[in-house]
Scaffold this motif. Structure first.
Motif, PDB file in Angstrom:
ATOM      1  N   MET A   1       1.278  -1.193   0.109  1.00 31.04           N
ATOM      2  CA  MET A   1       0.250  -0.050  -0.055  1.00 31.04           C
ATOM      3  C   MET A   1       0.446   1.518  -0.167  1.00 31.04           C
ATOM      4  N   LYS A   2      -0.125   2.265  -0.445  1.00 32.86           N
ATOM      5  CA  LYS A   2       1.007   3.693  -0.495  1.00 32.86           C
ATOM      6  C   LYS A   2       0.221   4.767   0.075  1.00 32.86           C
ATOM      7  N   ILE A   3       0.438   6.200   0.346  1.00 28.96           N
ATOM      8  CA  ILE A   3      -0.259   7.307   0.691  1.00 28.96           C
ATOM      9  C   ILE A   3      -0.030   7.531  -1.076  1.00 28.96           C
ATOM     10  N   VAL A   4      -1.383   8.008  -0.700  1.00 25.33           N
ATOM     11  CA  VAL A   4      -2.047   8.620  -2.385  1.00 25.33           C
ATOM     12  C   VAL A   4      -1.883  10.328  -2.282  1.00 25.33           C
ATOM     13  N   SER A   5      -2.277  10.390  -1.410  1.00 22.83           N
ATOM     14  CA  SER A   5      -2.829  11.971  -0.314  1.00 22.83           C
ATOM     15  C   SER A   5      -2.748  11.564   1.371  1.00 22.83           C
ATOM     16  N   THR A   6      -1.730  13.231   1.300  1.00 22.61           N
ATOM     17  CA  THR A   6      -1.834  13.580   2.826  1.00 22.61           C
ATOM     18  C   THR A   6      -2.816  14.928   2.298  1.00 22.61           C
ATOM     19  N   ASN A   7      -3.594  15.149   3.484  1.00 19.37           N
ATOM     20  CA  ASN A   7      -4.587  16.088   3.609  1.00 19.37           C
ATOM     21  C   ASN A   7      -4.737  16.565   5.684  1.00 19.37           C
ATOM     22  N   ILE A   8      -4.601  17.562   5.387  1.00 16.39           N
ATOM     23  CA  ILE A   8      -4.681  18.447   6.510  1.00 16.39           C
ATOM     24  C   ILE A   8      -6.235  20.055   6.563  1.00 16.39           C
ATOM     25  N   GLY A   9      -7.078  20.092   6.955  1.00 17.32           N
ATOM     26  CA  GLY A   9      -7.423  21.511   7.045  1.00 17.32           C
ATOM     27  C   GLY A   9      -7.745  22.216   8.254  1.00 17.32           C
ATOM     28  N   GLU A  10      -8.247  23.428   7.786  1.00 17.55           N
ATOM     29  CA  GLU A  10      -8.258  25.292   8.425  1.00 17.55           C
ATOM     30  C   GLU A  10      -9.612  24.768   9.500  1.00 17.55           C
ATOM     31  N   ARG A  11      -9.888  25.181  10.310  1.00 19.34           N
ATOM     32  CA  ARG A  11     -11.256  25.911  10.978  1.00 19.34           C
ATOM     33  C   ARG A  11     -12.238  26.048  10.236  1.00 19.34           C
ATOM     34  N   LYS A  12     -13.235  25.650   9.944  1.00 21.29           N
ATOM     35  CA  LYS A  12     -13.878  26.458   9.421  1.00 21.29           C
ATOM     36  C   LYS A  12     -15.425  26.560  10.169  1.00 21.29           C
ATOM     37  N   GLU A  13     -15.897  28.315   9.791  1.00 19.93           N
ATOM     38  CA  GLU A  13     -17.577  28.069  10.689  1.00 19.93           C
ATOM     39  C   GLU A  13     -18.527  28.168   8.951  1.00 19.93           C
ATOM     40  N   VAL A  14     -19.353  26.632   8.828  1.00 22.38           N
ATOM     41  CA  VAL A  14     -20.524  26.632   7.999  1.00 22.38           C
ATOM     42  C   VAL A  14     -21.698  26.696   9.062  1.00 22.38           C
TER      43      VAL A  14
END
Length: 185
Positions: A1-14
């Motif tokens: 197996m391998k990493i296809v994507s590393t993902n992070i997010g910011e705090r978001k208000e909805v």
């Protein structure tokens, strides 16, 4: 197996049902290595520490192969990796064959399988459709939470190599099935 994507997010208000909701589920691919720390990915917003992050839910992994199932159900979404709030998109992560305690080496880090992900309404917010929550419960495509045994940087393309197998333990799909039964009671 391998990493296809590393993902992070910011705090978001909805706004959801006329209520302000703060979330970190809107994660997007990174073009640089990310640091897997003991309780989270450095720089990734975790807005609900009761249900995300911490020692046993430090890293959330989701399989690229599951995207093939979901895309036809939501053809009008602007799809990108990280859609499920995962930190690591892994090419072929299979919850039916991944056991609690299985351990993986990836980049500089070592990760141990701990838990399944239980979907909540924030997944529905991300998809702009609450029916995804029930659909998610009705698959084995829940993704995998990991404990970080060794911190370190990982990047897209890194091999995701199993270094310990715990086939005597329940699979992640088994844990999800048990959780569904508990919810009915």
């Amino acid at each position: 197996m391998k990493i296809v994507s590393t993902n992070i997010g910011e705090r978001k208000e909805v706004i959801w049902e006329n209520i302000k909701v703060v979330t970190g589920i809107f994660k997007f691919p990174m073009d640089k290595p990310v640091f897997l720390d003991t309780e989270d990915v450095r720089g990734d917003a975790i807005c609900d520490r009761e249900n995300h992050g911490g020692i046993n839910q430090a890293i959330y992994g989701y399989s690229l192969k599951h995207y093939e199932y979901w895309k036809p159900l939501y053809p009008n979404l602007d799809w990108s990796l990280g859609m499920f709030g995962e930190n690591l998109t892994i090419d072929n992560l299979d919850e039916c064959n991944t056991h609690v305690g299985d351990t993986f080496k990836v980049g500089e880090a070592v990760l141990e399988v701990t838990l399944q992900r239980n979907p909540c309404y924030k997944l529905g917010i991300r998809f702009d459709d609450m029916k995804i929550v029930k659909q998610f419960w009705n698959t084995t495509f829940c993704g995998v939470y990991f404990k970080v045994l060794q911190t370190g940087f990982v990047k897209t393309g890194d091999a995701f190599v199993q270094i310990k197998s715990c086939s005597e333990n329940p699979t992640i799909a088994d844990l999800l099935a048990r959780k569904k039964i508990e919810k009915r009671m």
